[in-house]
Motif scaffolding. Structure first.
Motif, mmCIF file in Angstrom:
data_model
loop_
_atom_site.group_PDB
_atom_site.id
_atom_site.type_symbol
_atom_site.label_atom_id
_atom_site.label_comp_id
_atom_site.label_asym_id
_atom_site.label_seq_id
_atom_site.Cartn_x
_atom_site.Cartn_y
_atom_site.Cartn_z
ATOM 1 N N ARG A 84 16.999 107.714 -69.552
ATOM 2 C CA ARG A 84 16.482 108.039 -68.218
ATOM 3 C C ARG A 84 17.445 109.041 -67.573
ATOM 4 N NH1 ARG A 84 16.149 102.836 -65.672
ATOM 5 N NH2 ARG A 84 18.271 103.071 -64.926
ATOM 6 N N GLU A 85 16.923 110.181 -67.157
ATOM 7 C CA GLU A 85 17.761 111.173 -66.481
ATOM 8 C C GLU A 85 18.053 110.707 -65.055
ATOM 9 O OE1 GLU A 85 18.150 115.950 -65.816
ATOM 10 O OE2 GLU A 85 16.335 115.146 -66.723
ATOM 11 N N ALA A 86 19.259 110.952 -64.616
ATOM 12 C CA ALA A 86 19.636 110.592 -63.249
ATOM 13 C C ALA A 86 19.089 111.615 -62.270
ATOM 14 C CB ALA A 86 21.158 110.528 -63.131
ATOM 15 N N PRO A 87 18.667 111.163 -61.097
ATOM 16 C CA PRO A 87 18.224 112.122 -60.092
ATOM 17 C C PRO A 87 19.400 112.977 -59.607
ATOM 18 C CG PRO A 87 18.235 109.891 -59.194
ATOM 19 C CD PRO A 87 18.574 109.783 -60.640
ATOM 20 N N LEU A 88 19.090 114.190 -59.193
ATOM 21 C CA LEU A 88 20.089 115.118 -58.685
ATOM 22 C C LEU A 88 20.293 114.879 -57.196
ATOM 23 C CD1 LEU A 88 21.913 117.631 -59.078
ATOM 24 C CD2 LEU A 88 19.879 119.016 -58.608
ATOM 25 N N ASP A 89 21.539 114.650 -56.814
ATOM 26 C CA ASP A 89 21.926 114.517 -55.407
ATOM 27 C C ASP A 89 23.162 115.390 -55.236
ATOM 28 O OD1 ASP A 89 22.209 113.775 -52.783
ATOM 29 O OD2 ASP A 89 22.920 111.749 -53.223
ATOM 30 N N LYS A 90 22.943 116.642 -54.846
ATOM 31 C CA LYS A 90 24.009 117.648 -54.865
ATOM 32 C C LYS A 90 25.169 117.295 -53.934
ATOM 33 C CE LYS A 90 21.779 121.724 -56.533
ATOM 34 N NZ LYS A 90 21.899 123.159 -56.491
ATOM 35 N N LEU A 91 26.361 117.512 -54.488
ATOM 36 C CA LEU A 91 27.590 117.340 -53.720
ATOM 37 C C LEU A 91 27.731 118.447 -52.682
ATOM 38 C CD1 LEU A 91 30.044 116.623 -56.663
ATOM 39 C CD2 LEU A 91 29.482 115.030 -54.821
ATOM 40 N N ALA A 92 28.472 118.150 -51.630
ATOM 41 C CA ALA A 92 28.833 119.184 -50.660
ATOM 42 C C ALA A 92 29.768 120.178 -51.352
ATOM 43 C CB ALA A 92 29.524 118.555 -49.458
ATOM 44 N N LEU A 129 20.049 97.114 -64.419
ATOM 45 C CA LEU A 129 20.579 98.361 -63.881
ATOM 46 C C LEU A 129 19.702 98.880 -62.744
ATOM 47 C CD1 LEU A 129 21.495 100.008 -67.290
ATOM 48 C CD2 LEU A 129 23.012 98.786 -65.712
ATOM 49 N N PRO A 130 20.332 99.358 -61.684
ATOM 50 C CA PRO A 130 19.580 99.810 -60.507
ATOM 51 C C PRO A 130 18.671 100.999 -60.805
ATOM 52 C CG PRO A 130 21.924 99.593 -60.013
ATOM 53 C CD PRO A 130 21.779 99.434 -61.491
ATOM 54 N N GLU A 131 17.514 101.005 -60.157
ATOM 55 C CA GLU A 131 16.610 102.154 -60.211
ATOM 56 C C GLU A 131 17.309 103.340 -59.555
ATOM 57 O OE1 GLU A 131 13.481 102.400 -61.531
ATOM 58 O OE2 GLU A 131 13.799 100.384 -62.334
ATOM 59 N N GLY A 132 16.864 104.520 -59.867
ATOM 60 C CA GLY A 132 17.435 105.705 -59.244
ATOM 61 C C GLY A 132 18.764 106.127 -59.847
ATOM 62 N N THR A 133 19.078 105.602 -61.032
ATOM 63 C CA THR A 133 20.278 105.994 -61.764
ATOM 64 C C THR A 133 19.866 106.353 -63.184
ATOM 65 O OG1 THR A 133 20.742 103.690 -62.403
ATOM 66 C CG2 THR A 133 21.819 104.501 -60.406
ATOM 67 N N GLY A 134 20.699 107.160 -63.845
ATOM 68 C CA GLY A 134 20.407 107.547 -65.215
ATOM 69 C C GLY A 134 20.882 106.492 -66.204
ATOM 70 N N LEU A 135 20.441 106.643 -67.456
ATOM 71 C CA LEU A 135 20.770 105.645 -68.474
ATOM 72 C C LEU A 135 20.934 106.283 -69.845
ATOM 73 C CD1 LEU A 135 21.018 102.700 -69.515
ATOM 74 C CD2 LEU A 135 18.507 102.664 -69.636
ATOM 75 N N CYS A 185 29.638 112.580 -57.372
ATOM 76 C CA CYS A 185 28.938 113.257 -58.475
ATOM 77 C C CYS A 185 27.571 113.745 -58.017
ATOM 78 C CB CYS A 185 28.786 112.316 -59.673
ATOM 79 S SG CYS A 185 27.850 110.808 -59.336
ATOM 80 N N ASP A 186 27.029 114.664 -58.828
ATOM 81 C CA ASP A 186 25.666 115.139 -58.603
ATOM 82 C C ASP A 186 24.645 114.226 -59.272
ATOM 83 O OD1 ASP A 186 26.202 117.739 -57.253
ATOM 84 O OD2 ASP A 186 27.206 118.206 -59.143
ATOM 85 N N ARG A 187 25.054 113.610 -60.389
ATOM 86 C CA ARG A 187 24.185 112.688 -61.128
ATOM 87 C C ARG A 187 25.031 111.498 -61.597
ATOM 88 N NH1 ARG A 187 19.309 115.393 -62.554
ATOM 89 N NH2 ARG A 187 19.542 117.661 -62.478
ATOM 90 N N TYR A 188 24.442 110.309 -61.515
ATOM 91 C CA TYR A 188 25.142 109.085 -61.904
ATOM 92 C C TYR A 188 24.361 108.366 -63.011
ATOM 93 C CZ TYR A 188 27.448 104.593 -61.698
ATOM 94 O OH TYR A 188 28.149 103.455 -62.022
ATOM 95 N N PHE A 189 25.080 108.019 -64.075
ATOM 96 C CA PHE A 189 24.481 107.357 -65.238
ATOM 97 C C PHE A 189 25.212 106.070 -65.592
ATOM 98 C CE2 PHE A 189 23.524 111.820 -65.770
ATOM 99 C CZ PHE A 189 22.280 111.856 -66.359
#
Length: 151
Positions: free
Chosen positions: A111-119, A93-99, A77-81
């Motif tokens: 909390r918005e999840a950070p964007l980590d673009k898929l290939a 819940l781990p930091e760096g994830t959305g909620l 995924c691009d964003r994980y919540f």
């Protein structure tokens, strides 16, 4: 035809509320989306631009601590919540994830999840899998007799 909330499992109740909230945000969802053997997203959502979100629903501390597969979803995924109810201890819940805080009627993004673009190749494959899963489920709803005919 909608399933009454009283007939749903706690995680399904959360998924229903989050799916409603995602719809309001312009995303479309497929619940219980298979990614690979033994890895299934509670909700996978797709926005108009093709961004893919995964939401994992946790109904209790025990549900969260007994399921350590969550890291395996990040590459899909691009964003994980996370989606939890208002009684859940969110400090787990781990930091760096959305909620999302959810119930059976809706959800609020806390909390918005950070964007980590898929290939691009993974995005294309996932988008096709998403479309085929959605079409297959719709077809089975409109023709229940199909279950015995197709995989």
């Amino acid at each position: 035809m909608s399933t009454p909330l009283s007939d749903l499992q706690p995680g399904q109740v959360l998924a229903r509320g989050v799916a409603r909230a995602l719809c309001e945000l312009g995303l479309d969802c497929v619940p219980e989306m298979p990614l690979r053997p033994r890895l299934r997203a509670d909700l996978m959502a797709l926005d108009r631009k093709g961004e893919i979100w995964i939401v994992e629903c946790k109904s209790s501390r025990t549900d969260f601590t007994s399921d350590r597969k969550w890291g395996g979803y990040l590459e899909w995924c691009d964003r994980y919540f996370w989606a939890v109810d208002d009684a859940f201890p969110t400090e787990l819940l781990p930091e760096g994830t959305g909620l999302f805080i959810a119930d059976g009627y809706g959800a609020e993004m806390i909390r918005e999840a950070p964007l980590d673009k898929l290939a691009p190749t993974r995005r294309k494959a996932l988008t096709l899998d998403f479309a085929r899963a959605a079409a297959r489920r719709l077809q089975r709803l409109t023709d229940p007799g199909l279950d015995g005919l197709a995989p």
